[in-house]
Design an enzyme around this catalytic site. Structure first.
Site, PDB file in Angstrom:
ATOM      1  NE  ARG A 171      39.559  33.566  39.468  1.00 19.92           N
ATOM      2  CZ  ARG A 171      38.238  33.442  39.367  1.00 19.92           C
ATOM      3  NH1 ARG A 171      37.740  32.660  38.450  1.00 19.92           N
ATOM      4  NH2 ARG A 171      37.440  34.075  40.184  1.00 19.92           N
ATOM      5  NE  ARG A 175      44.181  46.618  35.289  1.00 20.69           N
ATOM      6  CZ  ARG A 175      43.332  46.287  36.262  1.00 20.69           C
ATOM      7  NH1 ARG A 175      43.623  46.590  37.521  1.00 20.69           N
ATOM      8  NH2 ARG A 175      42.213  45.661  35.982  1.00 20.69           N
ATOM      9  NE  ARG A 248      41.561  24.230  49.488  1.00 20.02           N
ATOM     10  CZ  ARG A 248      42.036  23.658  50.596  1.00 20.02           C
ATOM     11  NH1 ARG A 248      42.169  22.340  50.673  1.00 20.02           N
ATOM     12  NH2 ARG A 248      42.364  24.396  51.629  1.00 20.02           N
ATOM     13  NE  ARG A 278      38.506  35.906  50.079  1.00 22.88           N
ATOM     14  CZ  ARG A 278      38.322  35.682  48.789  1.00 22.88           C
ATOM     15  NH1 ARG A 278      38.870  36.473  47.898  1.00 22.88           N
ATOM     16  NH2 ARG A 278      37.594  34.688  48.365  1.00 22.88           N
ATOM     17  CD  GLU A 301      36.900  33.680  52.016  1.00 19.59           C
ATOM     18  OE1 GLU A 301      36.211  34.722  51.949  1.00 19.59           O
ATOM     19  OE2 GLU A 301      37.394  33.145  51.022  1.00 19.59           O
ATOM     20  CE1 TYR A 349      36.856  30.406  41.307  1.00 14.00           C
ATOM     21  CE2 TYR A 349      39.083  29.779  40.716  1.00 14.00           C
ATOM     22  CZ  TYR A 349      38.228  30.538  41.452  1.00 14.00           C
ATOM     23  OH  TYR A 349      38.750  31.440  42.343  1.00 14.00           O
ATOM     24  CG  ASP A 351      33.967  34.672  37.992  1.00 11.96           C
ATOM     25  OD1 ASP A 351      34.326  34.166  39.064  1.00 11.96           O
ATOM     26  OD2 ASP A 351      34.751  35.249  37.211  1.00 11.96           O
TER      27      ASP A 351
HETATM   28  N1  UDP Z   1      45.892  35.176  44.835  1.00 13.26           N
HETATM   29  C1  UDP Z   1      47.056  35.459  45.495  1.00 13.26           C
HETATM   30  N2  UDP Z   1      47.095  36.492  46.393  1.00 13.26           N
HETATM   31  C2  UDP Z   1      46.010  37.251  46.652  1.00 13.26           C
HETATM   32  C3  UDP Z   1      44.797  36.966  45.977  1.00 13.26           C
HETATM   33  C4  UDP Z   1      44.768  35.920  45.082  1.00 13.26           C
HETATM   34  O1  UDP Z   1      48.056  34.788  45.298  1.00 13.26           O
HETATM   35  O2  UDP Z   1      46.106  38.170  47.473  1.00 13.26           O
HETATM   36  C5  UDP Z   1      45.877  34.022  43.901  1.00 13.26           C
HETATM   37  C6  UDP Z   1      45.486  32.717  44.595  1.00 13.26           C
HETATM   38  O3  UDP Z   1      46.211  31.665  43.995  1.00 13.26           O
HETATM   39  C7  UDP Z   1      44.009  32.603  44.250  1.00 13.26           C
HETATM   40  C8  UDP Z   1      43.977  33.154  42.839  1.00 13.26           C
HETATM   41  O4  UDP Z   1      44.936  34.215  42.860  1.00 13.26           O
HETATM   42  O5  UDP Z   1      43.559  31.278  44.323  1.00 13.26           O
HETATM   43  C9  UDP Z   1      42.633  33.658  42.374  1.00 13.26           C
HETATM   44  O6  UDP Z   1      42.171  34.631  43.273  1.00 13.26           O
HETATM   45  P1  UDP Z   1      40.688  35.162  43.286  1.00 13.26           P
HETATM   46  O7  UDP Z   1      40.653  36.384  44.105  1.00 13.26           O
HETATM   47  O8  UDP Z   1      40.184  35.226  41.902  1.00 13.26           O
HETATM   48  O9  UDP Z   1      39.943  34.010  44.064  1.00 13.26           O
HETATM   49  P2  UDP Z   1      38.452  34.017  44.614  1.00 13.26           P
HETATM   50  O10 UDP Z   1      38.068  35.414  44.917  1.00 13.26           O
HETATM   51  O11 UDP Z   1      37.624  33.379  43.550  1.00 13.26           O
HETATM   52  O12 UDP Z   1      38.580  33.223  45.852  1.00 13.26           O
END
Ligand code: UDP
Length: 374
Positions: A171, A175, A248, A278, A301, A349, A351
């Site tokens: 996801r 870049r 989760r 985060r 979180e 999952y 969006d």
């Molecule tokens: N991820 C990571 N480090 C980060 C942010 C995301 O390794 O700083 C990985 C982690 O495995 C996570 C996945 O990328 O479950 C998808 O992140 P996303 O931000 O899409 O998750 P959401 O915002 O849906 O919680």
């Protein structure tokens, strides 16, 4: 056909609200119920001391679909928020998702060509990188994996990244430019008046009853309408007869303080020893007004194992759960007079834009079916 309503819609999240809007506009009578004391499901936000708080975690709307973008813009004015989270690892702050600035901060490389050179040295080749760890190692090597991904992923999923599908991390963009936008999509933003106001507008003129748990009075609620639209957990709908699907869940610690805490809406804490994943600082989701607000609300979180009674957030789409879900899906497909939709009923999952897209598609199908039947 003497029911009071054509549709009983269980759940007032984005699926339920979209479906209710479409069917109401087509002339059908809808009743929307929700077990919570508010509308909007997990996109619900509320104003606290001038700040719109994303009560169930960060929601950033993004889509490349013109139709869906035009649709949501009927109900809300969107701001120009672009998600550019930062990563905090130890005392360092990095640009994220992984881009040229991140690699500059990590390795000192300054051009795409230098970054590619360095990546060539560190990539860990793998023939079939189908798990999360092998895939990310094959793209960016061990140091990037350990700084940005390993700790965060283990905290988020409480599973070894080797046991998770690579799709979870695909996801995220990687870049070799200075583009820090988290999403690839054409459109992005957050409703200026908040998501609750958007959902309220979607539900305008539709009867909504909150604080009603479908499962405590199922038969009499079903009898109110010809068709039930169910957006809750599919395993619960079927009395968990094939077992419980895993999720989760998230836990939030909200705190109000003075000033500006972190200068950004989202900072990911990727170190394994920091217990939260985060920190959100809600006023920065509204860039036009953030600097005018003297106080601030931050949310730590934490990710947690889901148990019955908690809020399910992320479906864990591993083999075991996928097999179990398929069994429920067979029952759902055969069900007469019930439509299933949304993240929990489809165990996907999704969006936000995908949920709306799915509800638009299912409501259109339903209208076609009605047109053919009559
Ligand atoms: N991820 C990571 N480090 C980060 C942010 C995301 O390794 O700083 C990985 C982690 O495995 C996570 C996945 O990328 O479950 C998808 O992140 P996303 O931000 O899409 O998750 P959401 O915002 O849906 O919680």
């Amino acid at each position: 056909m003497s029911s009071k309503y054509d549709y009983l819609i269980v759940g007032s999240g984005l699926f339920g609200a979209t479906f209710a809007r479409e069917m109401t506009d087509a002339g059908y009578r809808c009743l929307v119920i929700d077990k919570r004391d508010h509308i909007g499901g997990n996109v619900y936000s509320e104003k606290r001391n001038g700040i719109d708080v994303h009560v169930y975690g960060a929601h950033i709307f993004h889509t490349s679909n013109d139709r869906i973008w035009n649709y949501v813009n009927r109900f809300a004015t969107f701001n120009n928020y672009i998600n550019k989270p930062k990563v905090r690892f130890g005392d360092n702050i990095y640009s994220f998702p992984i881009n040229l600035m991140t690699l500059h901060q990590l390795w000192g490389v300054t051009t795409p060509a230098e970054a590619e050179e360095k990546l060539k040295e560190v990539r860990v080749p793998c023939e079939n990188p189908d798990n999360l760890e092998d895939w990310i190692l094959s793209q960016v090597g061990r140091e990037v994996y350990e700084t940005f991904v390993k700790g965060y992923t283990m905290k988020q999923w409480q599973r070894d990244p080797k046991e998770l599908p690579a799709s979870i991390i695909k996801r995220l963009p990687i870049r070799l430019t200075f583009d820090e936008n988290y999403f690839f999509d054409k459109y992005q933003g957050i409703p200026v008046e908040g998501y609750t106001s958007m959902v309220k507008n979607m539900l305008e003129g539709i009867e909504v009853r909150t604080g009603i748990d479908y499962f405590t009075d199922r038969d009499s609620l079903d009898s109110l309408a010809n068709t039930t639209v169910f957006t809750g957990k599919i395993d619960e709908y079927y009395g968990f007869r094939f077992g419980e699907l895993e999720y989760r869940t998230l836990r939030f610690e909200h705190e109000e303080i003075d000033g500006d805490f972190q200068g950004n809406a989202v900072v990911n804490y990727t170190h394994p020893e920091v217990p939260f994943t985060r920190i959100l600082e809600h006023k920065h989701f509204q860039p036009q007004t953030a600097s005018k607000i003297p106080n601030t609300i931050v949310t730590r979180e934490y990710s947690d194992e889901y148990k019955r009674g908690k809020t399910p957030y992320y479906p864990i789409n591993n083999d075991k759960n996928t097999k179990m879900y398929k069994k429920y899906e067979v029952l759902a497909r055969r069900e007469e007079g019930v439509i299933f939709g949304g993240r929990l009923a489809e165990y996907k999952y999704y969006d936000m834009h995908q949920v709306i897209g799915s509800a638009l598609m299912k409501s259109r199908k339903e209208l076609e079916k009605r047109a053919n039947d009559s």
